[in-house]
Design an enzyme around this catalytic site. Structure first.
Site, PDB file in Angstrom:
ATOM      1  N   SER A  65       0.864  -1.179   0.000  1.00 36.36           N
ATOM      2  CA  SER A  65       0.000   0.000   0.000  1.00 36.36           C
ATOM      3  C   SER A  65       0.894   1.219   0.000  1.00 36.36           C
ATOM      4  O   SER A  65       1.834   1.292   0.801  1.00 36.36           O
ATOM      5  CB  SER A  65      -0.894   0.041   1.249  1.00 36.36           C
ATOM      6  N   GLU A  68      -0.821  18.983  -5.571  1.00 35.53           N
ATOM      7  CA  GLU A  68      -2.043  18.962  -6.393  1.00 35.53           C
ATOM      8  C   GLU A  68      -2.982  17.812  -6.012  1.00 35.53           C
ATOM      9  O   GLU A  68      -3.861  17.458  -6.805  1.00 35.53           O
ATOM     10  CB  GLU A  68      -1.673  18.839  -7.879  1.00 35.53           C
ATOM     11  N   SER A  69      -2.854  17.191  -4.879  1.00 34.20           N
ATOM     12  CA  SER A  69      -3.709  16.147  -4.292  1.00 34.20           C
ATOM     13  C   SER A  69      -2.930  14.851  -4.043  1.00 34.20           C
ATOM     14  O   SER A  69      -2.042  14.882  -3.216  1.00 34.20           O
ATOM     15  CB  SER A  69      -5.025  15.945  -5.029  1.00 34.20           C
ATOM     16  N   HIS A  74      -2.582   0.168  -4.163  1.00 35.47           N
ATOM     17  CA  HIS A  74      -2.738  -1.010  -3.305  1.00 35.47           C
ATOM     18  C   HIS A  74      -2.646  -2.219  -4.231  1.00 35.47           C
ATOM     19  O   HIS A  74      -3.301  -2.239  -5.280  1.00 35.47           O
ATOM     20  CB  HIS A  74      -4.081  -0.980  -2.576  1.00 35.47           C
ATOM     21  N   CYS A 109      -5.586  18.403  -8.931  1.00 31.32           N
ATOM     22  CA  CYS A 109      -6.229  19.682  -9.197  1.00 31.32           C
ATOM     23  C   CYS A 109      -5.209  20.577  -9.903  1.00 31.32           C
ATOM     24  O   CYS A 109      -4.121  20.140 -10.253  1.00 31.32           O
ATOM     25  CB  CYS A 109      -6.695  20.311  -7.891  1.00 31.32           C
TER      26      CYS A 109
END
Lengths: 151, 151
Positions: free
Chosen positions: A83, A90-91, A96, A111
């Site tokens: 994981s 930008e996010s 996983h 974004c």
């Protein structure tokens, strides 16, 4: 004729602050926060290799012209799944993996001016899956600035 | 009559390994890796408060009966947005906020026995949004073990 008002501002947010700090984007007249890709990969490389996945994620960040703030990868056992998350200016990108099913689930949320489709292409190039399934969703879509009902 | 074969195994993965380490789940006869919720929140509390968002995410992890491995929250400026990720034994929860639009984008991806809808309910209870938009997607859906075409 009815004019629909734009999204109500948060309490205490003045109009001039909104203009100065507005990080939403506009595409084809639609204003929204960002694009979220869910990328399912089958038969990819490095599914039990955090180093290889981390390198692929860093290449994806670079390809999207995004900025990496923090990356964390967790290996569940020596030959088990991984994981991982990369937090971006930008996010984020996450992964996983389920090596026992040759499966990896990525999501890419970006974004601003970053280009999530280029990140997806970079992951595909680095990890060489035999099959992918990709869905795209816009997050935080605002109502139009004004909307006029025609008579 | 045609029988469709199950998902091809990863190279080097023996059948007994797959049975012992199979972390996919089954619901209504469908086998898949996990459930991914995209949760858009408008008018929620703590949009510029990493501590408040972190507490909400930890409450969501607990409500879902999931296990927190790592949490990281980034505050973009004293009154700006927050990006955060919680890596779980069962996948992740992320948040990104745009206080200037009273907007927060969460995603909740959980595999195994964890319950992502309970995490979403806990976030809603802690953050009291005025409006939410929720979408759900199954990730890594396997083809059926066998599929028989009827004459």
């Amino acid at each position: 004729m009815a004019v629909i008002q734009p999204q109500t501002l948060a309490a205490g947010v003045a109009n001039e602050d909104l203009v100065a700090n507005d990080h939403f984007k506009t595409e084809n007249g639609i204003r929204f926060a960002g694009v979220h890709l869910l990328l399912d990969m089958w038969g990819a490389a490095h599914l039990d290799n955090p180093e290889g996945l981390g390198q692929a994620m860093e290449a994806a960040v670079k390809a999207a012209d995004a900025t990496l703030l923090h990356i964390h990868l967790h290996h569940f056992s020596p030959y088990g799944g991984v994981s991982g998350v990369a937090v971006l200016a930008e996010s984020h990108i996450s992964v996983h993996t389920w090596p026992e099913h040759a499966f990896a689930a990525f999501d890419i949320f970006m974004c601003g001016e970053a280009e999530p489709q280029r990140a997806a292409a970079a992951l595909q190039e680095m990890l060489r899956p035999s099959r992918i399934e990709l869905t795209e969703q816009r997050r935080g879509v605002l109502p139009p600035i004004s909307s006029v009902e025609c008579p």
